[in-house]
Design an enzyme around this catalytic site. Structure first.
Site, PDB file in Angstrom:
ATOM      1  N   ARG A  92     -17.637  34.357   2.451  1.00  0.00           N
ATOM      2  CA  ARG A  92     -16.371  33.855   2.977  1.00  0.00           C
ATOM      3  C   ARG A  92     -16.515  33.658   4.487  1.00  0.00           C
ATOM      4  O   ARG A  92     -16.866  34.599   5.202  1.00  0.00           O
ATOM      5  CB  ARG A  92     -15.273  34.887   2.675  1.00  0.00           C
ATOM      6  CG  ARG A  92     -13.930  34.624   3.301  1.00  0.00           C
ATOM      7  CD  ARG A  92     -12.974  35.763   2.950  1.00  0.00           C
ATOM      8  NE  ARG A  92     -11.648  35.555   3.513  1.00  0.00           N
ATOM      9  CZ  ARG A  92     -11.294  35.959   4.725  1.00  0.00           C
ATOM     10  NH1 ARG A  92     -12.143  36.590   5.515  1.00  0.00           N
ATOM     11  NH2 ARG A  92     -10.052  35.743   5.160  1.00  0.00           N
ATOM     12  N   LEU A 131       7.181  16.065   5.955  1.00  0.00           N
ATOM     13  CA  LEU A 131       6.311  15.319   5.056  1.00  0.00           C
ATOM     14  C   LEU A 131       6.990  13.978   4.806  1.00  0.00           C
ATOM     15  O   LEU A 131       8.202  13.931   4.550  1.00  0.00           O
ATOM     16  CB  LEU A 131       6.152  16.061   3.722  1.00  0.00           C
ATOM     17  CG  LEU A 131       5.220  15.332   2.761  1.00  0.00           C
ATOM     18  CD1 LEU A 131       3.766  15.612   3.135  1.00  0.00           C
ATOM     19  CD2 LEU A 131       5.475  15.733   1.328  1.00  0.00           C
ATOM     20  N   GLU A 191      13.556  19.185   7.269  1.00  0.00           N
ATOM     21  CA  GLU A 191      13.600  18.761   5.860  1.00  0.00           C
ATOM     22  C   GLU A 191      13.843  19.990   5.010  1.00  0.00           C
ATOM     23  O   GLU A 191      14.040  21.084   5.527  1.00  0.00           O
ATOM     24  CB  GLU A 191      12.274  18.089   5.472  1.00  0.00           C
ATOM     25  CG  GLU A 191      11.077  19.002   5.642  1.00  0.00           C
ATOM     26  CD  GLU A 191       9.740  18.363   5.298  1.00  0.00           C
ATOM     27  OE1 GLU A 191       9.696  17.408   4.519  1.00  0.00           O
ATOM     28  OE2 GLU A 191       8.721  18.872   5.807  1.00  0.00           O
ATOM     29  N   TYR A 236      -2.476  18.727  -1.971  1.00  0.00           N
ATOM     30  CA  TYR A 236      -1.970  18.470  -3.319  1.00  0.00           C
ATOM     31  C   TYR A 236      -1.018  17.282  -3.341  1.00  0.00           C
ATOM     32  O   TYR A 236      -0.615  16.768  -2.294  1.00  0.00           O
ATOM     33  CB  TYR A 236      -1.283  19.718  -3.892  1.00  0.00           C
ATOM     34  CG  TYR A 236       0.108  19.999  -3.356  1.00  0.00           C
ATOM     35  CD1 TYR A 236       0.305  20.499  -2.077  1.00  0.00           C
ATOM     36  CD2 TYR A 236       1.235  19.748  -4.136  1.00  0.00           C
ATOM     37  CE1 TYR A 236       1.581  20.750  -1.600  1.00  0.00           C
ATOM     38  CE2 TYR A 236       2.521  19.999  -3.662  1.00  0.00           C
ATOM     39  CZ  TYR A 236       2.686  20.504  -2.395  1.00  0.00           C
ATOM     40  OH  TYR A 236       3.950  20.744  -1.915  1.00  0.00           O
ATOM     41  N   LYS A 264       0.117  17.229   3.225  1.00  0.00           N
ATOM     42  CA  LYS A 264       0.601  17.912   2.014  1.00  0.00           C
ATOM     43  C   LYS A 264      -0.400  19.007   1.658  1.00  0.00           C
ATOM     44  O   LYS A 264      -1.218  18.878   0.740  1.00  0.00           O
ATOM     45  CB  LYS A 264       0.809  16.906   0.880  1.00  0.00           C
ATOM     46  CG  LYS A 264       1.802  17.408  -0.155  1.00  0.00           C
ATOM     47  CD  LYS A 264       2.470  16.275  -0.883  1.00  0.00           C
ATOM     48  CE  LYS A 264       3.298  16.728  -2.080  1.00  0.00           C
ATOM     49  NZ  LYS A 264       4.348  17.710  -1.799  1.00  0.00           N
TER      50      LYS A 264
HETATM   51  N1  PDD Z   1       7.410  18.209  -2.791  1.00  0.00           N
HETATM   52  N2  PDD Z   1       9.097  17.449   1.922  1.00  0.00           N
HETATM   53  C1  PDD Z   1       8.298  18.418   1.444  1.00  0.00           C
HETATM   54  C2  PDD Z   1       7.966  19.568   2.330  1.00  0.00           C
HETATM   55  C3  PDD Z   1       7.798  18.332   0.123  1.00  0.00           C
HETATM   56  O1  PDD Z   1       7.000  19.307  -0.358  1.00  0.00           O
HETATM   57  C4  PDD Z   1       8.168  17.236  -0.685  1.00  0.00           C
HETATM   58  C5  PDD Z   1       7.641  17.065  -2.085  1.00  0.00           C
HETATM   59  C6  PDD Z   1       9.020  16.258  -0.146  1.00  0.00           C
HETATM   60  C7  PDD Z   1       9.439  15.050  -0.940  1.00  0.00           C
HETATM   61  O2  PDD Z   1       8.343  14.186  -1.166  1.00  0.00           O
HETATM   62  P1  PDD Z   1       8.305  13.194  -2.411  1.00  0.00           P
HETATM   63  O3  PDD Z   1       9.531  12.375  -2.334  1.00  0.00           O
HETATM   64  O4  PDD Z   1       7.072  12.407  -2.202  1.00  0.00           O
HETATM   65  O5  PDD Z   1       8.261  14.040  -3.662  1.00  0.00           O
HETATM   66  C8  PDD Z   1       9.439  16.387   1.167  1.00  0.00           C
HETATM   67  C9  PDD Z   1       6.792  18.117  -4.104  1.00  0.00           C
HETATM   68  C10 PDD Z   1       7.700  17.522  -5.126  1.00  0.00           C
HETATM   69  C11 PDD Z   1       6.251  19.472  -4.509  1.00  0.00           C
HETATM   70  O6  PDD Z   1       6.123  20.327  -3.627  1.00  0.00           O
HETATM   71  O7  PDD Z   1       5.894  19.644  -5.662  1.00  0.00           O
END
Ligand code: PDD
Length: 280
Positions: free
Chosen positions: A99, A202, A178, A31, A146
């Site tokens: 499945r 990420l 993070e 996503y 992601k």
């Molecule tokens: N989340 N680390 C993780 C684990 C994340 O899920 C996200 C983003 C970030 C920050 O990434 P960015 O700056 O590209 O938004 C770091 C999004 C916002 C979500 O889960 O909807």
């Protein structure tokens, strides 16, 4: 609310997906969350690159990737987005019966879901700062993808909510990786630290922008792991994400940092980020 699902724009009430969809059964999907500034998708090429990478690493063959941008803009019109928008898009491997854990033998097409909503600005959090809690990082070892497989993050995030915190910051083997949905930064002696690009985090787009700003404004920034036991030796902290932008952290667990005041360097970074967004 109008959404885009499997090649069609539909009212949310009519948008259905098979219970055999591998996104539902296995969280076998990826996503992206993307926001607009001045009604323009912020750093779309970076989000697209990250999506391509996630698809590649998970071996999901999605051909219509170049059409996503137009679909999001179309959804903004169809949903009468008045101000700024937050787009969510998810691509799963698709649906197959029976499945099976491994990829289905017969070729299936990926399932796509895209939604767009009015973005809620969190000005108060950004001005006042937020509390975070520390939680053990029990996620898998491909956090660079992601993936929609987010159960460890759901549980850590719920724990944060129950403790009136805005985010849970994750710790793996004594190192800060993070947040559950943000990247984490700490500042000591005017040097900014954040975990290096690796399988443990990420690579956030906002993180990337912050690193670029540091380079532009000659702020010393190091991609190094922050050791949990050293946290108290740092002066300032902040988290970044598409929706939280740059949000100061003013307390970690029971420790109130700097009398609960957002840090000086954090505030100046927020100001340059705001300008960059305004001019986008
Ligand atoms: N989340 N680390 C993780 C684990 C994340 O899920 C996200 C983003 C970030 C920050 O990434 P960015 O700056 O590209 O938004 C770091 C999004 C916002 C979500 O889960 O909807």
């Amino acid at each position: 609310m109008m959404v885009f699902i499997n090649n069609r724009f539909l009212p949310i009430e009519e948008a259905h997906i098979s219970p055999f969809d591998r996104g539902f059964l296995f969280a076998d999907g990826v996503y992206e969350s993307i926001r607009t500034y001045n009604k323009k998708l912020f750093r779309y090429p970076d989000h697209l690159d990250r999506l391509k990478r996630s698809l590649n690493e998970t071996r999901i063959e999605f051909k219509e990737i170049e059409s996503i941008e137009n679909i999001i803009y179309e959804l903004m019109i169809k949903n009468d987005i008045e101000d700024e928008a937050l787009a969510y898009l998810q691509i799963s491997r698709g649906s197959a019966i029976p499945r099976t854990h491994s990829f289905p033998k017969k070729k299936i097409s990926p399932s796509t879901f895209i939604s767009v909503q009015n973005l809620k600005e969190n000005t108060k959090e950004q001005t006042d700062g937020v509390k975070v809690i520390l939680q053990e990082d029990v996620r898998w070892l491909r956090c660079d993808i992601k993936s929609t497989s987010l159960l460890p993050v759901v549980l850590a995030s719920q724990k944060a909510t129950e403790e009136n915190a805005a985010e849970a910051i994750l710790v793996r083997d004594g190192m800060i990786t993070e947040g559950t949905h943000t990247n984490f930064f700490a500042i000591k002696n005017e040097t900014i630290y954040t975990a290096p690009k690796s399988r443990f985090i990420l690579e956030g787009i906002t993180r990337k922008v912050v690193l670029e700003l540091c380079e532009r404004f000659k702020i010393d920034c190091r991609e190094e792991f922050i050791v949990k036991d050293d946290l108290k030796s740092f002066d300032e902290f902040f988290i970044t994400s598409t929706t939280k932008e740059i949000t100061p952290v003013t307390s970690i667990d029971y420790w109130t940092i700097n009398n609960g005041e957002p840090g000086k360097i954090t505030k100046s970074l927020q100001a340059v980020f705001k300008k960059l967004a305004e001019d986008y």
